[in-house]
Write a protein that holds these residues in place. Structure first.
Motif, PDB file in Angstrom:
ATOM      1  N   UNK A   1       0.833  -1.207   0.000  1.00  0.00           N
ATOM      2  CA  UNK A   1       0.000   0.000   0.000  1.00  0.00           C
ATOM      3  C   UNK A   1       0.867   1.256   0.000  1.00  0.00           C
ATOM      4  N   UNK A   2       0.234   2.408  -0.233  1.00  0.00           N
ATOM      5  CA  UNK A   2       0.950   3.667  -0.031  1.00  0.00           C
ATOM      6  C   UNK A   2       1.403   3.652   1.422  1.00  0.00           C
ATOM      7  N   UNK A   3       2.586   4.144   1.670  1.00  0.00           N
ATOM      8  CA  UNK A   3       3.139   4.107   3.020  1.00  0.00           C
ATOM      9  C   UNK A   3       3.830   2.782   3.291  1.00  0.00           C
ATOM     10  N   UNK A   4       4.640   2.327   2.325  1.00  0.00           N
ATOM     11  CA  UNK A   4       5.365   1.054   2.457  1.00  0.00           C
ATOM     12  C   UNK A   4       6.863   1.276   2.372  1.00  0.00           C
ATOM     13  N   UNK A   5       7.587   0.306   2.928  1.00  0.00           N
ATOM     14  CA  UNK A   5       9.043   0.319   2.823  1.00  0.00           C
ATOM     15  C   UNK A   5       9.528  -1.120   2.683  1.00  0.00           C
ATOM     16  N   UNK A   6      10.424  -1.350   1.718  1.00  0.00           N
ATOM     17  CA  UNK A   6      11.101  -2.647   1.617  1.00  0.00           C
ATOM     18  C   UNK A   6      12.475  -2.476   2.247  1.00  0.00           C
ATOM     19  N   UNK A   7      12.874  -3.472   3.025  1.00  0.00           N
ATOM     20  CA  UNK A   7      14.135  -3.390   3.761  1.00  0.00           C
ATOM     21  C   UNK A   7      15.101  -4.436   3.215  1.00  0.00           C
ATOM     22  N   UNK A   8      16.299  -3.979   2.889  1.00  0.00           N
ATOM     23  CA  UNK A   8      17.373  -4.841   2.399  1.00  0.00           C
ATOM     24  C   UNK A   8      18.501  -4.771   3.428  1.00  0.00           C
ATOM     25  N   UNK A   9      19.087  -5.913   3.728  1.00  0.00           N
ATOM     26  CA  UNK A   9      20.118  -5.955   4.759  1.00  0.00           C
ATOM     27  C   UNK A   9      21.539  -5.943   4.221  1.00  0.00           C
ATOM     28  N   UNK A  10      22.453  -6.046   5.149  1.00  0.00           N
ATOM     29  CA  UNK A  10      23.887  -6.080   4.884  1.00  0.00           C
ATOM     30  C   UNK A  10      24.251  -7.231   3.943  1.00  0.00           C
ATOM     31  N   UNK A  11      25.252  -6.978   3.102  1.00  0.00           N
ATOM     32  CA  UNK A  11      25.674  -7.949   2.089  1.00  0.00           C
ATOM     33  C   UNK A  11      26.028  -9.309   2.686  1.00  0.00           C
ATOM     34  N   UNK A  12      26.700  -9.333   3.816  1.00  0.00           N
ATOM     35  CA  UNK A  12      27.158 -10.608   4.387  1.00  0.00           C
ATOM     36  C   UNK A  12      26.181 -11.182   5.409  1.00  0.00           C
ATOM     37  N   UNK A  13      25.519 -10.313   6.171  1.00  0.00           N
ATOM     38  CA  UNK A  13      24.724 -10.778   7.308  1.00  0.00           C
ATOM     39  C   UNK A  13      23.224 -10.579   7.190  1.00  0.00           C
TER      40      UNK A  13
END
Length: 153
Positions: free
Chosen positions: A101-113
Motif C-alpha cells: 500500500x501507499x506508506x510502504x518500505x522494503x528493507x534490504x540488509x547487509x551484504x554478508x549478514x
C-alpha cells in the motif's frame, strides 16, 4: 534535493548496514528509476555522500530524499510505514504475493549478514524472493531491484 520528512504515503527503500558504496549507488539508481519516494538508511552503513557512492548513483543520491537513522529498527517500528523485510528464509512469505500500500518500505540488509534480528522483529512482514536456482542468496543491489520492482508495480 533534501527533504526533511518522510511522506507517510510514500514508498521507500531501506538499507540496513549496507557496506558497499557501489551497492548503495546501484540501489539508489534503481529506486529513482522505478519511482520510489526515497531511501532510508541505517547510520552504520556506508556514507551515501562518499565519492564512490555518488559515482555509482550517477547523481541520484543528490536528487532523491535520503534519510539516515541511528536507531534504524526503532525508527521503522514507529514510522507508520508498513515494512517488508527481505530475508533468505523458506518460511517467509513470497514477495510476489504482497500488496504494497501507499506508506510502504522494503528493507534490504547487509551484504554478508542480511537484516538484524531487531529489524526482523520490527518489520510487519518477512518476505523472500523465491529462487529456483542453486544460489543461496542475491547481491544486495539485485535483491533491492527486485523488491522495489514488486513494490512499485
Amino acid at each position: 534535493r533534501k527533504s526533511s520528512e518522510i511522506d507517510p504515503r510514500g514508498k521507500y527503500v531501506a538499507l540496513e548496514n549496507v557496506a558497499d558504496p557501489a551497492n548503495l549507488g546501484a540501489v539508489s539508481r534503481t529506486a529513482e528509476a522505478l519511482g520510489a519516494s526515497g531511501l532510508i538508511l541505517s547510520s552504520d552503513g556506508c556514507d551515501p555522500y562518499s565519492p564512490k557512492a555518488l559515482r555509482a548513483s550517477m547523481g541520484t543520491l543528490l536528487r532523491v530524499p535520503v534519510f539516515v537513522f541511528e536507531n534504524f529498527s526503532e525508527y521503522l517500528k514507529n514510522s507508520g510505514l508498513k515494512s517488508f523485510a527481505c530475508v533468505v528464509d523458506k518460511n517467509a512469505e513470497s514477495i510476489k504475493d504482497q500488496k504494497f500500500p501507499c506508506g510502504s518500505v522494503v528493507i534490504i540488509g547487509n551484504e554478508a549478514n542480511g537484516i538484524t534480528k531487531e529489524t526482523k522483529e520490527a518489520a510487519n512482514h518477512l518476505v523472500t524472493i523465491p529462487m529456483s536456482g542453486r544460489a543461496e542468496s542475491l547481491n544486495a543491489a539485485a535483491a533491492a531491484a527486485i523488491a522495489v520492482w514488486e513494490m512499485m508495480k
